[in-house]
Design an enzyme around this catalytic site. Structure first.
Site, PDB file in Angstrom:
ATOM      1  N   HIS A   1      39.770 -47.342  -2.931  1.00 33.54           N
ATOM      2  CA  HIS A   1      39.189 -47.843  -1.684  1.00 33.54           C
ATOM      3  C   HIS A   1      38.927 -49.352  -1.782  1.00 33.54           C
ATOM      4  CE1 HIS A   1      38.966 -43.583  -0.925  1.00 33.54           C
ATOM      5  NE2 HIS A   1      38.238 -43.440  -2.019  1.00 33.54           N
TER       6      HIS A   1
ATOM      7  N   GLU B   1      31.332 -45.627  -3.096  1.00 36.91           N
ATOM      8  CA  GLU B   1      32.373 -45.349  -4.084  1.00 36.91           C
ATOM      9  C   GLU B   1      33.175 -46.607  -4.391  1.00 36.91           C
ATOM     10  OE1 GLU B   1      36.378 -42.550  -4.636  1.00 36.91           O
ATOM     11  OE2 GLU B   1      35.240 -42.510  -2.754  1.00 36.91           O
TER      12      GLU B   1
ATOM     13  N   HIS C   1      38.149 -43.239  -9.207  1.00 34.69           N
ATOM     14  CA  HIS C   1      37.457 -42.714  -8.030  1.00 34.69           C
ATOM     15  C   HIS C   1      36.171 -42.012  -8.437  1.00 34.69           C
ATOM     16  CE1 HIS C   1      40.552 -43.262  -4.840  1.00 34.69           C
ATOM     17  NE2 HIS C   1      41.383 -43.222  -5.866  1.00 34.69           N
TER      18      HIS C   1
ATOM     19  N   GLU D   1      38.537 -38.765 -11.155  1.00 30.96           N
ATOM     20  CA  GLU D   1      37.321 -38.565 -10.361  1.00 30.96           C
ATOM     21  C   GLU D   1      36.172 -38.470 -11.365  1.00 30.96           C
ATOM     22  OE1 GLU D   1      37.017 -38.611  -7.194  1.00 30.96           O
ATOM     23  OE2 GLU D   1      38.973 -38.126  -6.318  1.00 30.96           O
TER      24      GLU D   1
END
Length: 322
Positions: free
Chosen positions: A112, A149, A204, A286
């Site tokens: 992101h 995030e 992430h 993650e």
């Protein structure tokens, strides 16, 4: 990573399972990571089902790192966008003069972008991911207190860059808080391909329901459609993911996910453009679930983020050194 939007659709629902794993840190076997012993020490799952992920609208300063750690620089970098995203070059750090990774190229993909939420029209633009079309990017998720995030991923990426450069590697970032939004998922893959990277890791944090805890590494499945052909990278990407998962357990003390991967810490997917379009070994990590209070306490700690960066980096080093 939110499971809403491009590259973030949910995997098929899976019943949380807890299975004991053999205590053998040296054996990085995909079916038996040894995180559950540690997991019992830090607290087991509280239960719960998958829930919707909110868009981060504010930021909370993470816990201060210790004096020996890199400072958190994600927010400061995000305030210096380049004029246009199309011309923004990914960040590159000069390699150390020598080291075991001399000559190796590593691309770190911080998931992101802190500015994505201000550019919804741009990140909602559809791009070709080989199997179908998805949005350029998403805002990502956040903790319930508003720690985004995108801030987390950029901070961990900076720490990884420092560690890997010290090993002699040339390190490139797909974005360094130096552009207004993005890059899109297809461009993120293209950056690693163009760099002829020896390994690419996309960082992430998940946005699942409270009670869902732990990390997992996403591996590319076999895809051969349109512009996507992952067949040459499936096997090396799995080796990369296994090395990262094993070292992540060892360094952070975190357990494999209790809601994805059946206790292995590994999940194979074919719906992610960042993996589908890659021609070099690549995985997603993650690091935890931002919506669980216990995982949140880890993800917002500078000391723990340093451990996360070290665990991922040592997995990369292990993969590259064979």
């Amino acid at each position: 990573m939110s499971y809403v939007g491009p590259d973030f659709e949910p995997s098929p629902p899976r019943r949380p399972r807890r299975r004991p794993l053999t205590v053998a840190l040296a054996a990085l076997v995909p079916g038996a990571l040894l995180g559950w012993v540690v997991y019992e020490a830090v607290g087991g799952p509280d239960g719960g089902s998958a829930g919707a992920v909110g868009t981060p609208v504010s930021s909370r300063a993470p816990a201060s790192p210790t004096a020996s750690e890199p400072t958190d620089s994600g927010n400061d970098d995000a305030k210096q966008p380049s004029p246009t995203p199309a011309t923004s070059a990914p960040g590159t750090s000069a390699p150390a003069a020598s080291g075991p990774l001399k000559g190796k190229v590593i691309v770190i993909d911080p998931g992101h972008n802190p500015g994505n939420f201000q550019h919804t029209a741009e990140i909602n633009r559809k791009v070709d991911i080989g199997t179908n079309w998805k949005e350029c990017d998403t805002t990502g998720t956040s903790t319930n207190a508003g720690y985004a995030e995108a801030e987390f991923t950029l901070d961990v990426a900076h720490r990884m860059r420092t560690l890997l450069q010290a090993q002699g590697a040339t390190v490139k970032l797909t974005q360094d808080g130096d552009r207004p939004y993005g890059p899109c998922v297809d461009e993120r893959a293209r950056i690693g391909n163009t760099a002829h990277a020896d390994a690419v890791v996309s960082v992430h944090a998940d946005g699942s329901a409270a009670g869902n805890r732990g990390f997992h590494v996403i591996l590319p499945g076999s895809v051969h459609a349109g512009a996507a052909d992952t067949r040459p990278i499936v096997a090396p990407s799995r080796r990369l993911g296994e090395r990262i998962a094993g070292n992540f357990v060892r360094v952070t003390g975190s357990a494999p996910s209790n809601y994805i991967g059946d206790g292995t810490g590994l999940d194979t997917r074919t719906d992610l453009g960042g993996l589908n379009l890659s021609t070099v070994p690549k995985v997603f990590v993650e690091c935890g679930n931002m919506r669980d209070s216990k995982d949140e306490a880890l993800l917002t700690s500078g000391a723990w983020r340093q451990k996360a960066a070290q665990g991922i980096s040592e997995g990369i080093v292990s993969f590259l050194r064979g």
